[in-house]
Design a protein around this motif. Structure first.
Motif, PDB file in Angstrom:
ATOM      1  N   PHE A  24       6.499   1.465  60.772  1.00 37.63           N
ATOM      2  CA  PHE A  24       7.589   1.205  61.707  1.00 37.63           C
ATOM      3  C   PHE A  24       8.612   2.336  61.681  1.00 37.63           C
ATOM      4  N   LEU A  25       8.952   2.811  60.494  1.00 33.11           N
ATOM      5  CA  LEU A  25       9.921   3.907  60.393  1.00 33.11           C
ATOM      6  C   LEU A  25       9.457   5.138  61.159  1.00 33.11           C
ATOM      7  N   THR A  26       8.205   5.506  60.974  1.00 32.56           N
ATOM      8  CA  THR A  26       7.701   6.702  61.650  1.00 32.56           C
ATOM      9  C   THR A  26       7.575   6.484  63.148  1.00 32.56           C
ATOM     10  N   GLU A  27       7.063   5.330  63.555  1.00 36.77           N
ATOM     11  CA  GLU A  27       6.872   5.071  64.983  1.00 36.77           C
ATOM     12  C   GLU A  27       8.195   5.000  65.731  1.00 36.77           C
ATOM     13  N   ARG A  28       9.213   4.392  65.134  1.00 31.99           N
ATOM     14  CA  ARG A  28      10.480   4.194  65.837  1.00 31.99           C
ATOM     15  C   ARG A  28      11.440   5.362  65.697  1.00 31.99           C
ATOM     16  N   THR A  29      11.361   6.138  64.620  1.00 32.01           N
ATOM     17  CA  THR A  29      12.369   7.164  64.371  1.00 32.01           C
ATOM     18  C   THR A  29      11.800   8.563  64.271  1.00 32.01           C
ATOM     19  N   GLY A  30      10.507   8.694  64.016  1.00 29.84           N
ATOM     20  CA  GLY A  30       9.898  10.005  63.863  1.00 29.84           C
ATOM     21  C   GLY A  30      10.036  10.606  62.481  1.00 29.84           C
ATOM     22  N   VAL A  31      10.703   9.919  61.538  1.00 34.53           N
ATOM     23  CA  VAL A  31      10.778  10.463  60.183  1.00 34.53           C
ATOM     24  C   VAL A  31       9.396  10.408  59.541  1.00 34.53           C
ATOM     25  N   LEU A  32       9.194  11.257  58.548  1.00 35.96           N
ATOM     26  CA  LEU A  32       7.902  11.326  57.890  1.00 35.96           C
ATOM     27  C   LEU A  32       7.770  10.243  56.828  1.00 35.96           C
ATOM     28  N   THR A  33       6.628   9.592  56.813  1.00 37.27           N
ATOM     29  CA  THR A  33       6.278   8.647  55.760  1.00 37.27           C
ATOM     30  C   THR A  33       4.824   8.891  55.392  1.00 37.27           C
ATOM     31  N   PRO A  34       4.390   8.484  54.205  1.00 39.18           N
ATOM     32  CA  PRO A  34       2.993   8.705  53.843  1.00 39.18           C
ATOM     33  C   PRO A  34       2.051   7.897  54.736  1.00 39.18           C
ATOM     34  N   THR A  35       0.923   8.466  55.075  1.00 33.20           N
ATOM     35  CA  THR A  35      -0.106   7.722  55.792  1.00 33.20           C
ATOM     36  C   THR A  35      -0.739   6.717  54.838  1.00 33.20           C
ATOM     37  N   VAL A  36      -0.744   5.463  55.252  1.00 34.35           N
ATOM     38  CA  VAL A  36      -1.367   4.423  54.435  1.00 34.35           C
ATOM     39  C   VAL A  36      -2.862   4.412  54.727  1.00 34.35           C
ATOM     40  N   ILE A  37      -3.653   4.606  53.693  1.00 35.20           N
ATOM     41  CA  ILE A  37      -5.104   4.625  53.845  1.00 35.20           C
ATOM     42  C   ILE A  37      -5.678   3.221  53.759  1.00 35.20           C
ATOM     43  N   ALA A  38      -5.175   2.434  52.811  1.00 34.11           N
ATOM     44  CA  ALA A  38      -5.697   1.073  52.666  1.00 34.11           C
ATOM     45  C   ALA A  38      -4.830   0.286  51.697  1.00 34.11           C
ATOM     46  N   ALA A  40      -5.922  -2.574  49.114  1.00 32.03           N
ATOM     47  CA  ALA A  40      -7.186  -3.112  48.610  1.00 32.03           C
ATOM     48  C   ALA A  40      -6.945  -3.934  47.353  1.00 32.03           C
ATOM     49  N   GLU A  41      -7.851  -4.846  47.108  1.00 36.15           N
ATOM     50  CA  GLU A  41      -7.775  -5.673  45.907  1.00 36.15           C
ATOM     51  C   GLU A  41      -8.988  -5.402  45.027  1.00 36.15           C
ATOM     52  N   ALA A  42      -8.727  -5.240  43.730  1.00 35.86           N
ATOM     53  CA  ALA A  42      -9.791  -5.004  42.756  1.00 35.86           C
ATOM     54  C   ALA A  42      -9.531  -5.892  41.556  1.00 35.86           C
ATOM     55  N   GLU A  43     -10.348  -6.929  41.426  1.00 30.85           N
ATOM     56  CA  GLU A  43     -10.163  -7.929  40.380  1.00 30.85           C
ATOM     57  C   GLU A  43      -8.755  -8.515  40.484  1.00 30.85           C
ATOM     58  N   ASP A  44      -7.907  -8.345  39.446  1.00 27.61           N
ATOM     59  CA  ASP A  44      -6.576  -8.946  39.468  1.00 27.61           C
ATOM     60  C   ASP A  44      -5.487  -7.965  39.906  1.00 27.61           C
ATOM     61  N   VAL A  45      -5.885  -6.813  40.430  1.00 27.03           N
ATOM     62  CA  VAL A  45      -4.927  -5.773  40.795  1.00 27.03           C
ATOM     63  C   VAL A  45      -5.008  -5.493  42.290  1.00 27.03           C
ATOM     64  N   THR A  46      -3.847  -5.319  42.911  1.00 25.64           N
ATOM     65  CA  THR A  46      -3.782  -4.906  44.313  1.00 25.64           C
ATOM     66  C   THR A  46      -3.366  -3.443  44.364  1.00 25.64           C
ATOM     67  N   LEU A  47      -4.006  -2.679  45.224  1.00 29.10           N
ATOM     68  CA  LEU A  47      -3.767  -1.244  45.316  1.00 29.10           C
ATOM     69  C   LEU A  47      -3.238  -0.880  46.700  1.00 29.10           C
ATOM     70  N   LEU A  48      -2.194  -0.079  46.725  1.00 30.01           N
ATOM     71  CA  LEU A  48      -1.706   0.526  47.961  1.00 30.01           C
ATOM     72  C   LEU A  48      -2.095   2.000  47.898  1.00 30.01           C
ATOM     73  N   ILE A  49      -3.017   2.406  48.758  1.00 34.12           N
ATOM     74  CA  ILE A  49      -3.572   3.752  48.724  1.00 34.12           C
ATOM     75  C   ILE A  49      -2.975   4.555  49.878  1.00 34.12           C
ATOM     76  N   MET A  50      -2.303   5.643  49.544  1.00 36.12           N
ATOM     77  CA  MET A  50      -1.592   6.435  50.538  1.00 36.12           C
ATOM     78  C   MET A  50      -1.940   7.911  50.405  1.00 36.12           C
ATOM     79  N   GLU A  51      -1.675   8.633  51.476  1.00 35.88           N
ATOM     80  CA  GLU A  51      -1.785  10.086  51.439  1.00 35.88           C
ATOM     81  C   GLU A  51      -0.744  10.639  50.472  1.00 35.88           C
ATOM     82  N   ALA A  52      -1.139  11.553  49.614  1.00 35.90           N
ATOM     83  CA  ALA A  52      -0.207  12.162  48.664  1.00 35.90           C
ATOM     84  C   ALA A  52       0.695  13.172  49.368  1.00 35.90           C
ATOM     85  N   ALA A  53       1.907  13.320  48.845  1.00 37.70           N
ATOM     86  CA  ALA A  53       2.854  14.294  49.381  1.00 37.70           C
ATOM     87  C   ALA A  53       3.051  15.414  48.359  1.00 37.70           C
TER      88      ALA A  53
END
Length: 246
Positions: A24-38, A40-53
């Motif tokens: 939402f921040l990038t779409e509405r304002t044009g500021v840069l944010t990391p691209t979210v790749i996925a 995902a859930e692995a066993e008891d852990v949830t992962l937020l996978i993003m493009e590195a900066a």
């Protein structure tokens, strides 16, 4: 890639909200944010996978870029204070149910929940809790002139700005429409910032000369949260904030 991991029943929801906020921040304002790749859930852990900066050392140009990015966010206006859905501020779930009055929103959605939690923790002295309670009737005057609801990052301390060769990349948002001074108050919450940040901000948006007198008002929820989580040693900072408000 950069991967954040979370555990517990709210981890998936937190990361889904974070990913939506970044988009939402990038779409509405044009500021840069990391691209979210996925998310995902692995066993008891949830992962937020993003493009590195790729980060660079921060100097005056980078501080000014940070200020300009924050101001660009604040130029986006809303019809009400709040947002169409809740968000997470760290691990705290924040109610963003819209209201038309900023002082009432700030009390009901931001101060009151953290005050209740700090009292329940047993770390907040009763007399100090009573002083916070008294703020409610004073908020309309303490908040200053009326403002239009501005889009906020919601957790804009300097560590949530990554300085890169392409400009600042913003992370960990807790977006809602509110008073722009709230974001300004948080930029130096954990450490001082360069004066160049405000210089960059003023290139796009004004800063009310009375902001400095209100800064501690916008930090009251954070002071209460620190008491709740870290205990009584945080009490003097809240007491000082309240004294500064008269």
């Amino acid at each position: 890639m950069f991967v954040k991991s979370g555990e517990g029943r709210t981890a998936r929801d937190q990361f889904d909200r974070e990913a939506a906020g970044l988009r939402f921040l990038t779409e509405r304002t044009g500021v840069l944010t990391p691209t979210v790749i996925a998310v995902a859930e692995a066993e008891d852990v949830t992962l937020l996978i993003m493009e590195a900066a790729h980060t660079v050392e921060r100097g005056p140009p980078q501080w000014r870029q940070m200020g300009r990015a924050l101001a660009r966010i604040h130029t986006v206006k809303g019809d009400h204070f709040g947002y169409h859905t809740y968000c997470y501020w760290g691990d705290f779930r924040q109610d963003n149910a819209p209201l038309d009055d900023w002082a009432e929103f700030y009390w009901q959605r931001r101060i009151a929940p953290r005050l209740t939690a700090a009292m329940d923790s047993g770390h907040l002295p009763v007399e100090l809790a009573a002083q916070v309670e008294k703020l409610r009737v004073r908020l309309p005057s303490l908040c200053g002139n009326r403002v239009r609801p501005s889009l906020l990052h919601g957790d804009a301390h300097q560590n949530n700005f990554l300085s890169t060769p392409d400009g600042p990349v913003l992370i960990d948002p807790a977006i809602f429409y509110g008073h722009p001074e709230v974001d300004l108050a948080y930029v130096d919450f954990f450490a001082p910032v360069s004066e160049h940040l405000l210089e960059g901000y003023r290139e796009i948006a004004p800063v009310d000369p009375a902001y400095a007198r209100r800064r501690e008002l916008w930090l009251i929820p954070a002071r209460l949260a620190m008491i709740e989580v870290l205990g009584p040693r945080q009490v003097p900072k809240l007491a000082a904030a309240l004294r500064s408000l008269g």
